[in-house]
Design an enzyme around this catalytic site. Structure first.
Site, PDB file in Angstrom:
ATOM      1  N   GLU A   1      -2.973 -57.470   4.243  1.00  0.00           N
ATOM      2  CA  GLU A   1      -4.321 -57.299   4.785  1.00  0.00           C
ATOM      3  C   GLU A   1      -4.647 -58.348   5.847  1.00  0.00           C
ATOM      4  O   GLU A   1      -4.208 -59.488   5.738  1.00  0.00           O
ATOM      5  CB  GLU A   1      -5.346 -57.432   3.649  1.00  0.00           C
ATOM      6  CG  GLU A   1      -5.173 -56.398   2.576  1.00  0.00           C
ATOM      7  CD  GLU A   1      -5.929 -56.719   1.287  1.00  0.00           C
ATOM      8  OE1 GLU A   1      -6.413 -55.774   0.658  1.00  0.00           O
ATOM      9  OE2 GLU A   1      -6.020 -57.901   0.913  1.00  0.00           O
TER      10      GLU A   1
ATOM     11  N   ASP B   1      -9.097 -55.629  -6.775  1.00  0.00           N
ATOM     12  CA  ASP B   1      -9.445 -55.892  -5.373  1.00  0.00           C
ATOM     13  C   ASP B   1      -8.708 -54.965  -4.417  1.00  0.00           C
ATOM     14  O   ASP B   1      -8.465 -55.302  -3.266  1.00  0.00           O
ATOM     15  CB  ASP B   1      -9.178 -57.363  -5.025  1.00  0.00           C
ATOM     16  CG  ASP B   1      -7.716 -57.754  -5.217  1.00  0.00           C
ATOM     17  OD1 ASP B   1      -6.933 -56.919  -5.707  1.00  0.00           O
ATOM     18  OD2 ASP B   1      -7.354 -58.898  -4.871  1.00  0.00           O
TER      19      ASP B   1
HETATM   20  P1  NAD Z   1      -0.687 -63.741 -10.727  1.00  0.00           P
HETATM   21  O1  NAD Z   1       0.277 -62.608 -10.634  1.00  0.00           O
HETATM   22  O2  NAD Z   1      -0.209 -65.122 -10.479  1.00  0.00           O
HETATM   23  O3  NAD Z   1      -1.375 -63.732 -12.178  1.00  0.00           O
HETATM   24  C1  NAD Z   1      -1.851 -62.570 -12.785  1.00  0.00           C
HETATM   25  C2  NAD Z   1      -1.720 -62.711 -14.294  1.00  0.00           C
HETATM   26  O4  NAD Z   1      -2.330 -61.558 -14.916  1.00  0.00           O
HETATM   27  C3  NAD Z   1      -0.278 -62.768 -14.792  1.00  0.00           C
HETATM   28  O5  NAD Z   1      -0.052 -63.950 -15.517  1.00  0.00           O
HETATM   29  C4  NAD Z   1      -0.132 -61.503 -15.668  1.00  0.00           C
HETATM   30  O6  NAD Z   1       0.717 -61.696 -16.766  1.00  0.00           O
HETATM   31  C5  NAD Z   1      -1.573 -61.289 -16.091  1.00  0.00           C
HETATM   32  N1  NAD Z   1      -1.899 -59.942 -16.559  1.00  0.00           N
HETATM   33  C6  NAD Z   1      -1.504 -58.749 -16.042  1.00  0.00           C
HETATM   34  N2  NAD Z   1      -2.012 -57.736 -16.774  1.00  0.00           N
HETATM   35  C7  NAD Z   1      -2.767 -58.305 -17.752  1.00  0.00           C
HETATM   36  C8  NAD Z   1      -3.560 -57.793 -18.811  1.00  0.00           C
HETATM   37  N3  NAD Z   1      -3.678 -56.484 -19.017  1.00  0.00           N
HETATM   38  N4  NAD Z   1      -4.220 -58.656 -19.623  1.00  0.00           N
HETATM   39  C9  NAD Z   1      -4.097 -59.997 -19.447  1.00  0.00           C
HETATM   40  N5  NAD Z   1      -3.347 -60.549 -18.452  1.00  0.00           N
HETATM   41  C10 NAD Z   1      -2.700 -59.715 -17.611  1.00  0.00           C
HETATM   42  O7  NAD Z   1      -1.863 -63.380  -9.727  1.00  0.00           O
HETATM   43  P2  NAD Z   1      -3.034 -64.323  -9.162  1.00  0.00           P
HETATM   44  O8  NAD Z   1      -2.632 -64.915  -7.864  1.00  0.00           O
HETATM   45  O9  NAD Z   1      -3.550 -65.197 -10.237  1.00  0.00           O
HETATM   46  O10 NAD Z   1      -4.116 -63.213  -8.820  1.00  0.00           O
HETATM   47  C11 NAD Z   1      -4.725 -62.476  -9.864  1.00  0.00           C
HETATM   48  C12 NAD Z   1      -5.478 -61.305  -9.267  1.00  0.00           C
HETATM   49  O11 NAD Z   1      -6.575 -61.776  -8.495  1.00  0.00           O
HETATM   50  C13 NAD Z   1      -4.635 -60.448  -8.334  1.00  0.00           C
HETATM   51  O12 NAD Z   1      -4.896 -59.100  -8.627  1.00  0.00           O
HETATM   52  C14 NAD Z   1      -5.139 -60.801  -6.954  1.00  0.00           C
HETATM   53  O13 NAD Z   1      -5.009 -59.736  -6.044  1.00  0.00           O
HETATM   54  C15 NAD Z   1      -6.595 -61.112  -7.244  1.00  0.00           C
HETATM   55  N6  NAD Z   1      -7.219 -62.035  -6.295  1.00  0.00           N
HETATM   56  C16 NAD Z   1      -8.507 -61.775  -5.958  1.00  0.00           C
HETATM   57  C17 NAD Z   1      -9.187 -62.639  -5.099  1.00  0.00           C
HETATM   58  C18 NAD Z   1     -10.614 -62.389  -4.774  1.00  0.00           C
HETATM   59  O14 NAD Z   1     -11.160 -63.013  -3.858  1.00  0.00           O
HETATM   60  N7  NAD Z   1     -11.304 -61.525  -5.491  1.00  0.00           N
HETATM   61  C19 NAD Z   1      -8.515 -63.747  -4.564  1.00  0.00           C
HETATM   62  C20 NAD Z   1      -7.202 -64.009  -4.949  1.00  0.00           C
HETATM   63  C21 NAD Z   1      -6.565 -63.135  -5.828  1.00  0.00           C
END
Ligand code: NAD
Length: 346
Positions: free
Chosen positions: A63, A234
């Site tokens: 993106e 997101d």
């Molecule tokens: P990451 O992959 O490092 O961590 C995600 C975690 O979620 C993993 O440890 C995984 O095991 C866990 N997980 C997956 N399914 C699960 C479930 N059903 N129950 C509990 N845990 C579960 O990712 P990250 O960098 O920490 O990002 C997390 C999310 O946040 C991503 O989807 C990312 O796109 C989003 N994000 C959003 C913003 C925002 O501004 N809103 C900013 C950054 C990241």
């Protein structure tokens, strides 16, 4: 870099970003970025706004997130690839650029993987300041990946949280998060189920990564008066909450045009009422107005938050050595003699 080096662009590497964060302090930096975001949200109408531009593939999404306030222009490049962690790669990586609108010249290039985690945490806690129940002390942190420690520390620093209850489908992620939060002034409780994690929590943060309509929270798990900080949903086809929770909640968003496509509210009718956070911050709309209300921040991440973070970094590195001058503009002595510059370099 000297002022005469106008063609050299300050570049903040991951290494220098980490030095800068240690110099300022994680919680202080999150709090300061939040202040910058708040002041930019309060002048919301002075920004060019557009939903971010996604390139979807079966593997994930890439993106571009641009915005400008008429004086500076900024964009972030960011990816979202939930399958990456199984290959030893990150779900989210990013870099960003700030430019001077008057000349069009870039004024900053920086890593934004660390900075995204900081600005996302800053935005979450800033919104929490407006919406979370007063005297909230416990947060459930569901999804213990890359963003999670930043989120916990932001809510500690800005919303007075003293206890975090961690849950992840992968217990190694929970163990990692708990270990990283040792001696950070938080009571950390590792939980075996999401139901256990939300026990006694006034704030629930969901920050999971899975490219599907997931149900991290079901309706019966969410009691009255809770604030939900939903970060992980997101992208189109990537959400975290059961639709019934949305129907019981007062929903707050960054930029509706983007959130309706990417956020939890993609599950609702296009005219379902939502409140924009900038209006809460300027006093034009109400935040939490009832102890029993469920408030939901349907966070997707918006370009103005990155713009604020970029401007923060540009100021923070001034008079420091936390950057390298980057030779990325040709800038010939005679601006029209680009070819001559090339020939003279032979
Ligand atoms: P990451 O992959 O490092 O961590 C995600 C975690 O979620 C993993 O440890 C995984 O095991 C866990 N997980 C997956 N399914 C699960 C479930 N059903 N129950 C509990 N845990 C579960 O990712 P990250 O960098 O920490 O990002 C997390 C999310 O946040 C991503 O989807 C990312 O796109 C989003 N994000 C959003 C913003 C925002 O501004 N809103 C900013 C950054 C990241």
């Amino acid at each position: 870099m000297k002022p005469s080096d106008k063609a050299l662009v300050p570049f903040v590497s991951v290494d220098n970003m980490m030095r800068l964060v240690h110099h300022i302090g994680v919680e202080q930096m999150i709090t300061q970025i939040a202040a910058q975001i708040e002041s930019d949200f309060k002048r919301w109408e002075s920004f060019d706004k557009t939903p971010r531009i996604p390139a979807h593939s079966p593997h994930g999404v890439i993106e571009l997130m641009p915005t400008s306030d008429g004086e500076a222009y900024g964009f972030k490049y960011v990816n979202g690839h939930p399958k990456n962690t199984s290959e030893g790669l990150q779900t989210v990586t990013a870099f960003g650029l700030l430019a001077d609108v008057y000349t069009g010249y870039p004024t900053l290039l920086t890593e934004m993987t660390m900075l995204t985690a900081l600005r996302t945490a800053a935005t979450s806690a800033l919104v929490g300041k407006y919406l979370a129940p007063k005297n909230a002390s416990t947060m459930a942190m569901i999804g213990n990946g890359a963003q999670s420690e930043f989120q916990c520390l932001a809510f500690k620093a800005m919303c007075g949280i003293d206890t975090v209850r961690l849950y992840d489908v992968d217990q190694n992620a929970t163990a990692k998060c708990a270990a990283n939060l040792q001696n950070k002034g938080l009571t950390v409780v590792a939980c075996k189920t999401p139901e256990n994690a939300i026990e006694g929590a006034q704030i629930i943060t969901t920050c999971t990564a899975d490219k599907k309509y997931a149900t991290i929270l079901t309706d019966n798990m969410v009691g009255p008066g809770v604030h939900i900080n939903a970060i992980g949903g997101d992208c189109p086809g990537k959400t975290e909450l059961h639709r019934d929770i949305l129907l019981r909640s007062e929903i707050f968003v960054e930029y509706p045009e983007q959130t309706r496509v990417e956020g939890e509210i993609q599950a609702l009718d296009a005219d379902h009422p939502v409140t924009e956070m900038w209006q809460v911050m300027t006093g034009q709309a109400k935040g939490r107005n009832d102890d029993r209300q469920i408030t939901l921040f349907d966070s997707v991440g918006f370009a103005i938050e990155d713009f604020s973070a970029l401007r923060y970094i540009k100021n923070a590195i001034e008079s420091t050595d936390y950057f390298e001058p980057l030779d990325m503009l040709a800038d010939p002595d005679d601006p029209r003699d680009l070819f001559g510059m090339l020939m003279r370099a032979q």
